[in-house]
Enzyme design. Structure first.
Site, PDB file in Angstrom:
ATOM      1  N   HIS A   1      -6.947  -6.329  -0.565  1.00 62.57           N
ATOM      2  CA  HIS A   1      -5.706  -5.128  -0.425  1.00 62.57           C
ATOM      3  C   HIS A   1      -4.950  -5.729   0.595  1.00 62.57           C
ATOM      4  O   HIS A   1      -3.607  -5.497   0.369  1.00 62.57           O
ATOM      5  CB  HIS A   1      -6.300  -3.785   0.173  1.00 62.57           C
ATOM      6  CG  HIS A   1      -5.464  -2.807   0.183  1.00 62.57           C
ATOM      7  ND1 HIS A   1      -4.613  -2.271  -0.826  1.00 62.57           N
ATOM      8  CD2 HIS A   1      -4.910  -2.144   1.357  1.00 62.57           C
ATOM      9  CE1 HIS A   1      -3.900  -1.219  -0.232  1.00 62.57           C
ATOM     10  NE2 HIS A   1      -3.908  -1.155   0.938  1.00 62.57           N
TER      11      HIS A   1
ATOM     12  N   ASP B   1      -8.632  -6.138  -4.684  1.00 64.61           N
ATOM     13  CA  ASP B   1      -8.362  -4.968  -4.016  1.00 64.61           C
ATOM     14  C   ASP B   1      -9.133  -3.908  -4.531  1.00 64.61           C
ATOM     15  O   ASP B   1      -9.300  -3.457  -5.635  1.00 64.61           O
ATOM     16  CB  ASP B   1      -6.812  -4.657  -4.289  1.00 64.61           C
ATOM     17  CG  ASP B   1      -6.314  -3.513  -3.501  1.00 64.61           C
ATOM     18  OD1 ASP B   1      -6.944  -2.983  -2.688  1.00 64.61           O
ATOM     19  OD2 ASP B   1      -5.247  -3.217  -3.614  1.00 64.61           O
TER      20      ASP B   1
ATOM     21  N   SER C   1       0.981  -1.114   0.126  1.00 64.38           N
ATOM     22  CA  SER C   1      -0.061   0.087   0.020  1.00 64.38           C
ATOM     23  C   SER C   1       0.956   1.145   0.120  1.00 64.38           C
ATOM     24  O   SER C   1       1.751   1.488  -0.964  1.00 64.38           O
ATOM     25  CB  SER C   1      -0.996   0.042   1.247  1.00 64.38           C
ATOM     26  OG  SER C   1      -1.997   1.069   1.099  1.00 64.38           O
TER      27      SER C   1
END
Length: 202
Positions: free
Chosen positions: A175, A143, A56
């Site tokens: 995610h 995601d 991320s």
């Protein structure tokens, strides 16, 4: 992981300081930490010595580190990374991309060419030509936070330039890549990259 500018730990003022300076202050803090650990003798420079792993925003930082400091790191594993701030059409947090870029977000916000240019200049993709570090991308196909097209496009861009890059797409993961199978694959892929690089650097 250093407590870089914009992360939690030192209050809201410290968090907001990163707004509009993403891809700069956070990266400076991380590379300064690496250099400090080397100076202390806790870590060391050289082939097969420095490796990266993050997802991320962590993947965003890694993309910048290997692009801005291409001779420092021997391998990087990026999990669902943010590599292009302007590519947010399917994200469930478009406000994050705007706010971190120093822009005001509303439900009516549209990524204009001017906004995209600003976001591009703050993104890891802007430094892709400089990348020489071997890269492993782990992408969750479910995601909704970071559009998986970002990681996929990053893979193709590196591959087209003849860079060392591999990608695994996990069909059932989102995610966090936190399914049992996702965690197993993430561990094995990370170990594979690190071991492969170490063998080639001997």
């Amino acid at each position: 992981m250093p407590n870089y500018t914009g992360s939690l730990g030192f209050g809201e003022k410290y968090v907001k300081k990163l707004l509009g300076q993403i891809g700069s202050l956070d990266i400076q803090d991380c590379i300064a930490t690496v250099c400090h650990l080397v100076d202390l003798g806790i870590s060391s420079n050289g082939a097969g010595k420095q490796f990266l792993s993050g997802g991320s925003h962590g993947g965003f930082i890694l993309g910048h580190l290997i692009g801005q400091f291409p001779d420092v790191f021997s391998g990087a594993v990026l999990r669902n990374p943010v590599v292009s701030l302007g590519e947010i059409s399917t994200s469930d947090i478009p406000d994050w991309y705007y706010e971190e870029s120093g822009l005001v977000f509303s439900a009516a916000s549209v990524v204009t060419p001017e906004i995209y240019q600003k976001m591009f200049e703050m993104s890891p993709i802007a430094h892709i030509d400089a990348v020489v570090t071997p890269v492993m991308l782990l992408i969750g196909e479910q995601d909704k936070r970071v559009p998986n097209t970002q990681g996929i496009n990053y893979y193709h861009a590196l591959k087209a330039q003849g860079k060392w890059v591999e990608m695994l797409c996990l069909k059932e993961d989102n995610h966090s890549l936190d399914s049992v199978e996702g965690q197993r694959i993430s561990y094995e892929a990370t170990k594979y990259l690190y071991d492969t690089v170490r063998l080639t650097k001997k």
